[in-house]
Write a protein that holds these residues in place. Sequence first.
Motif, PDB file in Angstrom:
ATOM      1  N   ASN A  59       0.802  -1.223   0.000  1.00 41.87           N
ATOM      2  CA  ASN A  59       0.000   0.000   0.000  1.00 41.87           C
ATOM      3  C   ASN A  59       0.839   1.280   0.000  1.00 41.87           C
ATOM      4  OD1 ASN A  59       0.803   0.133   2.706  1.00 41.87           O
ATOM      5  ND2 ASN A  59      -1.130  -0.714   3.445  1.00 41.87           N
ATOM      6  N   LYS A  94      -3.996   0.488  -2.455  1.00 39.04           N
ATOM      7  CA  LYS A  94      -4.708  -0.725  -2.044  1.00 39.04           C
ATOM      8  C   LYS A  94      -4.546  -0.889  -0.535  1.00 39.04           C
ATOM      9  CE  LYS A  94      -3.854  -3.176  -6.330  1.00 39.04           C
ATOM     10  NZ  LYS A  94      -3.354  -4.376  -6.950  1.00 39.04           N
ATOM     11  N   CYS A 111      -3.984  -3.559   1.018  1.00 40.47           N
ATOM     12  CA  CYS A 111      -3.140  -4.713   1.289  1.00 40.47           C
ATOM     13  C   CYS A 111      -1.712  -4.259   1.614  1.00 40.47           C
ATOM     14  CB  CYS A 111      -3.128  -5.604   0.059  1.00 40.47           C
ATOM     15  SG  CYS A 111      -1.962  -6.958   0.108  1.00 40.47           S
ATOM     16  N   PRO A 112      -1.126  -4.710   2.679  1.00 37.35           N
ATOM     17  CA  PRO A 112      -1.697  -5.492   3.770  1.00 37.35           C
ATOM     18  C   PRO A 112      -2.594  -4.618   4.646  1.00 37.35           C
ATOM     19  CG  PRO A 112       0.543  -4.901   4.343  1.00 37.35           C
ATOM     20  CD  PRO A 112       0.289  -4.370   2.951  1.00 37.35           C
ATOM     21  N   SER A 113      -3.266  -5.198   5.555  1.00 33.99           N
ATOM     22  CA  SER A 113      -4.234  -4.466   6.381  1.00 33.99           C
ATOM     23  C   SER A 113      -3.592  -3.799   7.596  1.00 33.99           C
ATOM     24  CB  SER A 113      -5.345  -5.413   6.830  1.00 33.99           C
ATOM     25  OG  SER A 113      -6.037  -5.884   5.704  1.00 33.99           O
TER      26      SER A 113
END
Length: 65
Positions: free
Chosen positions: A21, A26, A28-30
Amino acid sequence: MLDILGEVLGYAPNVKIAGHNQFDNKGCPSFFVPTWLKQLGIPKHNIEWRDPFGYEKYFKQVWKK
């Protein structure tokens, strides 16, 4: 994961580590990878700190809930 990071840093001591990210908008990852790496004790010079999409602030808000 810490073993893998240690191995990579062993043969590439100047490498910068980042999350998906930080390069594409995005989730991803969180989580925000630089914060996680800092918590693991990875040296600051090996952490890519750029955050062009603002995920550090976003994940701080999400994980507070």
